[in-house]
Each structure stands twice: as C-alpha cells, then as structure tokens.
Design a protein around this motif. Sequence first.
Motif, PDB file in Angstrom:
ATOM      1  N   GLU A   1      22.392  52.350   4.574  1.00 33.43           N
ATOM      2  CA  GLU A   1      21.427  53.176   3.840  1.00 33.43           C
ATOM      3  C   GLU A   1      20.783  54.225   4.739  1.00 33.43           C
ATOM      4  O   GLU A   1      20.377  55.291   4.260  1.00 33.43           O
ATOM      5  CB  GLU A   1      20.350  52.290   3.223  1.00 33.43           C
ATOM      6  CG  GLU A   1      20.839  51.432   2.080  1.00 33.43           C
ATOM      7  CD  GLU A   1      19.792  50.471   1.551  1.00 33.43           C
ATOM      8  OE1 GLU A   1      19.931  50.022   0.396  1.00 33.43           O
ATOM      9  OE2 GLU A   1      18.837  50.143   2.302  1.00 33.43           O
ATOM     10  N   ASN A   2      20.696  53.935   6.045  1.00 34.05           N
ATOM     11  CA  ASN A   2      20.041  54.861   6.975  1.00 34.05           C
ATOM     12  C   ASN A   2      20.993  55.854   7.637  1.00 34.05           C
ATOM     13  O   ASN A   2      20.557  56.666   8.470  1.00 34.05           O
ATOM     14  CB  ASN A   2      19.314  54.066   8.062  1.00 34.05           C
ATOM     15  CG  ASN A   2      18.058  53.396   7.538  1.00 34.05           C
ATOM     16  OD1 ASN A   2      17.397  53.905   6.636  1.00 34.05           O
ATOM     17  ND2 ASN A   2      17.726  52.233   8.092  1.00 34.05           N
ATOM     18  N   LEU A   3      22.276  55.811   7.282  1.00 33.30           N
ATOM     19  CA  LEU A   3      23.189  56.811   7.822  1.00 33.30           C
ATOM     20  C   LEU A   3      22.758  58.199   7.352  1.00 33.30           C
ATOM     21  O   LEU A   3      22.309  58.377   6.215  1.00 33.30           O
ATOM     22  CB  LEU A   3      24.624  56.524   7.371  1.00 33.30           C
ATOM     23  CG  LEU A   3      25.280  55.265   7.951  1.00 33.30           C
ATOM     24  CD1 LEU A   3      26.638  55.022   7.304  1.00 33.30           C
ATOM     25  CD2 LEU A   3      25.430  55.364   9.472  1.00 33.30           C
ATOM     26  N   PRO A   4      22.882  59.225   8.203  1.00 31.95           N
ATOM     27  CA  PRO A   4      22.402  60.563   7.830  1.00 31.95           C
ATOM     28  C   PRO A   4      22.955  61.068   6.506  1.00 31.95           C
ATOM     29  O   PRO A   4      22.204  61.616   5.680  1.00 31.95           O
ATOM     30  CB  PRO A   4      22.869  61.430   9.007  1.00 31.95           C
ATOM     31  CG  PRO A   4      22.911  60.488  10.167  1.00 31.95           C
ATOM     32  CD  PRO A   4      23.351  59.176   9.605  1.00 31.95           C
ATOM     33  N   ALA A   5      24.247  60.903   6.267  1.00 31.56           N
ATOM     34  CA  ALA A   5      24.836  61.413   5.031  1.00 31.56           C
ATOM     35  C   ALA A   5      24.366  60.613   3.819  1.00 31.56           C
ATOM     36  O   ALA A   5      24.210  61.177   2.726  1.00 31.56           O
ATOM     37  CB  ALA A   5      26.365  61.393   5.124  1.00 31.56           C
ATOM     38  N   VAL A   6      24.152  59.315   3.974  1.00 28.31           N
ATOM     39  CA  VAL A   6      23.640  58.509   2.860  1.00 28.31           C
ATOM     40  C   VAL A   6      22.228  58.955   2.505  1.00 28.31           C
ATOM     41  O   VAL A   6      21.876  59.104   1.330  1.00 28.31           O
ATOM     42  CB  VAL A   6      23.675  57.008   3.216  1.00 28.31           C
ATOM     43  CG1 VAL A   6      22.982  56.180   2.125  1.00 28.31           C
ATOM     44  CG2 VAL A   6      25.116  56.536   3.391  1.00 28.31           C
TER      45      VAL A   6
ATOM     46  N   GLU B   1      23.521  60.494  17.473  1.00 30.59           N
ATOM     47  CA  GLU B   1      22.630  60.438  16.302  1.00 30.59           C
ATOM     48  C   GLU B   1      22.849  59.137  15.540  1.00 30.59           C
ATOM     49  O   GLU B   1      21.891  58.464  15.121  1.00 30.59           O
ATOM     50  CB  GLU B   1      22.875  61.625  15.373  1.00 30.59           C
ATOM     51  CG  GLU B   1      21.972  61.613  14.143  1.00 30.59           C
ATOM     52  CD  GLU B   1      22.278  62.732  13.170  1.00 30.59           C
ATOM     53  OE1 GLU B   1      21.468  62.948  12.243  1.00 30.59           O
ATOM     54  OE2 GLU B   1      23.340  63.385  13.323  1.00 30.59           O
ATOM     55  N   VAL B   2      24.123  58.779  15.339  1.00 33.39           N
ATOM     56  CA  VAL B   2      24.464  57.485  14.765  1.00 33.39           C
ATOM     57  C   VAL B   2      24.803  56.553  15.920  1.00 33.39           C
ATOM     58  O   VAL B   2      25.809  56.740  16.605  1.00 33.39           O
ATOM     59  CB  VAL B   2      25.666  57.597  13.796  1.00 33.39           C
ATOM     60  CG1 VAL B   2      26.056  56.221  13.274  1.00 33.39           C
ATOM     61  CG2 VAL B   2      25.327  58.524  12.639  1.00 33.39           C
ATOM     62  N   LYS B   3      23.957  55.584  16.167  1.00 33.16           N
ATOM     63  CA  LYS B   3      24.197  54.623  17.245  1.00 33.16           C
ATOM     64  C   LYS B   3      25.317  53.670  16.837  1.00 33.16           C
ATOM     65  O   LYS B   3      25.307  53.101  15.747  1.00 33.16           O
ATOM     66  CB  LYS B   3      22.931  53.815  17.546  1.00 33.16           C
ATOM     67  CG  LYS B   3      21.751  54.657  18.015  1.00 33.16           C
ATOM     68  CD  LYS B   3      21.975  55.186  19.431  1.00 33.16           C
ATOM     69  CE  LYS B   3      20.723  55.846  19.993  1.00 33.16           C
ATOM     70  NZ  LYS B   3      20.400  57.131  19.342  1.00 33.16           N
TER      71      LYS B   3
ATOM     72  N   SER C   1      31.578  56.815  12.731  1.00 29.25           N
ATOM     73  CA  SER C   1      30.753  56.936  13.930  1.00 29.25           C
ATOM     74  C   SER C   1      30.055  55.623  14.247  1.00 29.25           C
ATOM     75  O   SER C   1      29.919  55.238  15.412  1.00 29.25           O
ATOM     76  CB  SER C   1      29.713  58.043  13.744  1.00 29.25           C
ATOM     77  OG  SER C   1      30.340  59.305  13.611  1.00 29.25           O
ATOM     78  N   LEU C   2      29.595  54.936  13.208  1.00 25.94           N
ATOM     79  CA  LEU C   2      28.939  53.648  13.397  1.00 25.94           C
ATOM     80  C   LEU C   2      29.867  52.679  14.122  1.00 25.94           C
ATOM     81  O   LEU C   2      29.436  51.908  14.986  1.00 25.94           O
ATOM     82  CB  LEU C   2      28.543  53.088  12.028  1.00 25.94           C
ATOM     83  CG  LEU C   2      27.659  51.850  11.979  1.00 25.94           C
ATOM     84  CD1 LEU C   2      26.289  52.142  12.554  1.00 25.94           C
ATOM     85  CD2 LEU C   2      27.536  51.362  10.530  1.00 25.94           C
ATOM     86  N   ASN C   3      31.129  52.730  13.809  1.00 23.72           N
ATOM     87  CA  ASN C   3      32.092  51.829  14.435  1.00 23.72           C
ATOM     88  C   ASN C   3      32.525  52.301  15.823  1.00 23.72           C
ATOM     89  O   ASN C   3      32.772  51.481  16.706  1.00 23.72           O
ATOM     90  CB  ASN C   3      33.326  51.668  13.545  1.00 23.72           C
ATOM     91  CG  ASN C   3      34.197  50.509  13.974  1.00 23.72           C
ATOM     92  OD1 ASN C   3      33.764  49.364  13.956  1.00 23.72           O
ATOM     93  ND2 ASN C   3      35.421  50.798  14.396  1.00 23.72           N
TER      94      ASN C   3
END
Length: 459
Positions: free
Chosen positions: A300-305, A231-233, A220-222
């Motif tokens: 580190e700030n990704l929801p799953a992490v 949610e993930v920009k 999603s980040l990519n």
Amino acid sequence: MNFDAIKSAAKGYEADMTRFLRDLIAIPSESSNEEGVIRRIAAEMEKVGFDKVEIDGEGNVLGWMGNGEKIIAYDAHIDTVGIGNRENWKFDPYEGYENETEIGGRGGSDQEGGIVSSVYGAKIMKDMNLIPEDVTVLVTGTVQEEDCDGLCWQYIHNEDKITPEFVISTEPTDGGIYRGHRGRMEIRVDVRGVSCHGSAPERGDNAIFKMADILQDVRSLNENGDGPSNEVKGLVKMLNPAFNPEHYEDAQFLGRGTVTVSEIFFTSPSRCAVADSCSVSLDRRMTAGETWDSCIKEIENLPAVKKYAKDVKVSMYMYDRPAWTGLKYETECYFPTWINKETAPHIQALADAHKGLYGDKRVGTPTSSEIALEKRKAPLIDKWTFSTNGVSIQGRYGIPCVGFGPGAESQAHAPNEITWKEDLVACAALYAAVPSLYKGKGTEDVSVYRGGKTNNDIK
C-alpha cells in the motif's frame, strides 16, 4: 537402544517401501483429488498393523499406534503438483522407474516418500517395542498442502481436536534436521480504470498502464538495496539491524523475504478498447520480523500505489476450494514463519537419534543431482527454503515441529523428480528411534520466532 538392530530392520523393509512408494506415484493425486492415494495409504497402514486407521472429514488419513497420553505425530502431505510440460520429462511421471539406488516419479521427493518412511518407521516401533507407555504415535497423510499449506492441520487441530506433543514433518530435508522456514502469503492487487475506444485512448483511464507502474515498484521491492538512495527500500532490509532490530539474526538464518508476480488478469470491452481493470497475484515469502499486515502495508505504501490510491485495492487471498470429500474449509492465504531453538527437546530427540544411527553428518550420496549433493554437505541442523504444513502446526498454533524427510528440496515440483532408497531407509530408522529418546517438552517456549495468527475472524 540397539541402533544397529533398528537400522537392520529398516534396511529389511527397503523392498516393501520401494513397492509402496511406486504404488503411490502411480496414482495421480493433485490437490483435492487425493482419494485414491489416501485409500492406498490406509490399506498399507492396516496391513502393517496400525492399531486404528481413520479418514477424517477433510480426507486426511490418520494412523494410530500406542495408548499413551502424549501424541508424537509424523506428518506427510500426500498431494502433489501436476506434471507441467510432459515434454520436459524423460520418463512417464506416473509409471516412474527404479534402479538400484533411485525411484523416479511425480511425488517421490515431494512428498509421498515421507508417508512411506513414517508408516514403516511406526511398524518398526511396534515390532521392536519402541513406543513408550506414555506415548501414542500418530502418522498423518494430509491433503491440499500444495494448494494451501497447513489447511489440513487447521482441520486436524480445530475439528479433529488433536494437539500433539510435537510433530515431525517428513517433507524432504536433504538428509538434514530442519528447525524452521520462512512463511508466505498470497496478496492480490486490483486496479480500476475507465474503458474507451482504442482509437482515442486519452478519453479513458488505462488500468494496465497504472498496474505497470505498480509492478515496477514491486520489482524494486524485491531487487533494491536498503540504502538512502533507494526510494523503495528492498526486502533485503530485514537482514539489517537498523530496519529489523529484534529479529535480524533470525532473518539472516532463514534468508531474506521475496516477492514476485505470479498471475495477472484484466478486463476490457474488446481488443480495440482501453482496459478498465487489471489485477495481479503476488507470492510473498516472509522472513522473521515480517507480518501479514506489514506486508500488506508495504504494498500500500509503494509510490505508484499511493499515486493511484483511490483506484487501488490491496488484499489477502482466501482459499475455499473443496477437498476430495466435498468439504469446503475456508481460510486466509497466510502461512506464518517459524523457527525453533536448536536446543529444544524435540529437536534434540532427532539429533540424538541421528547421532546414534548415523553420526553427526548428513547421510546419503544422491549422485544424480549436484544441487542435492551440495545440500548433503550442509550442517546437520538447518532450515527449509520452501514452506510446509509447519506454518499451521507451529507457526499458527505453536505446536513444536521439526523436519526430517526423504528426498531433496531441489526435486520438488521439478520434472524428472526422483528420490533415493537410502533416504527411505534412513528416515524410517530415525522415526522409529525418536519416541524413546524424547525427554519431554518442559516449560520453556521452544520457539525462537513464530508468526502467529492474524486478527481475521476465521476458525
């Protein structure tokens, strides 16, 4: 300056440059196994009349001409990637081939053609008395770039104690003059789990399942946008002044950052057990405004992490593979972004040389590659898509750097790699003309953007 005489001299060495490049292609030279190519380059440097030729502790070959205080350097990494699946090659990658216009073989574009043009460019300078009295020309054939961009120049700067006035990177530029590129870093994500018998997976804690959730967020980040519904920009956000107010224009010039999964590892007691660890490697390309620590924090700030935080570690890789000399010169796998001002004196020296020799449009008509042909229609002054030793030269140390080199980016790491004889000639001519046209760096910072160093305690 007699530009026609310089072009004529370069054209006169076309056969010598072709022979030299084919000799280099024939010697396999993957990272940390470059000795044969290094010694072949040293022999050619001595043959054409360099004042001094040496091989340093990491195994880089350094060829010197002139006696001035200012060093103008020409850098070519001479290691190559492997050949990959041999079935994808239509010809022997080391025997190569040549026809009237092309030279084929592993390393032709990336990047052994660059050392060929710079060696003969220096010969033309010496033959035509084009080295100013206050200049020394340095031609470097550098090692381990494919494994660890810029490590060679960390060694040259820190251990050989060489700081040039500026450096011309001879990486392939599709006929353009390149003033920067994105940086990159190598990130590792480790996830812990608890193993148990596969017949009752609920008794354990499967690390691969947790990693699967994390990888969806990385994807999603990519791929995501940067709107309020995300949610993930996505990394595209750095092109938006709302997220990158100081450097969004620089990011638009370089292109957005990217992230991809390049490797995956796991541990498990057996194929009938729950996996108790899972790790991945991430290749992270950084645009202007992104830093090594912002990229770590982003993962580190990704929801799953954050969901599995107590079992997740995010870190930056270190590189410690020995050079062909046996030297182990450890560094972090962080390769800073950099951009020059288009008006910088070292950029303009190349632009002036190009205009005097060939005009203000890219030269060359590589008919065998539609991608390369399209790039020849781009602006004369532009940027690379990939990264180069400039990550250390300018990104880490602030030594002005600029790119102009034979070959095409599209040929790098590809099967059936080729380069063009016309490019070897054009680059040798331009290299020969530059020192006399360089007006000095002055007091102004030439960088538009520079990633710089980390705060890690490394040399």
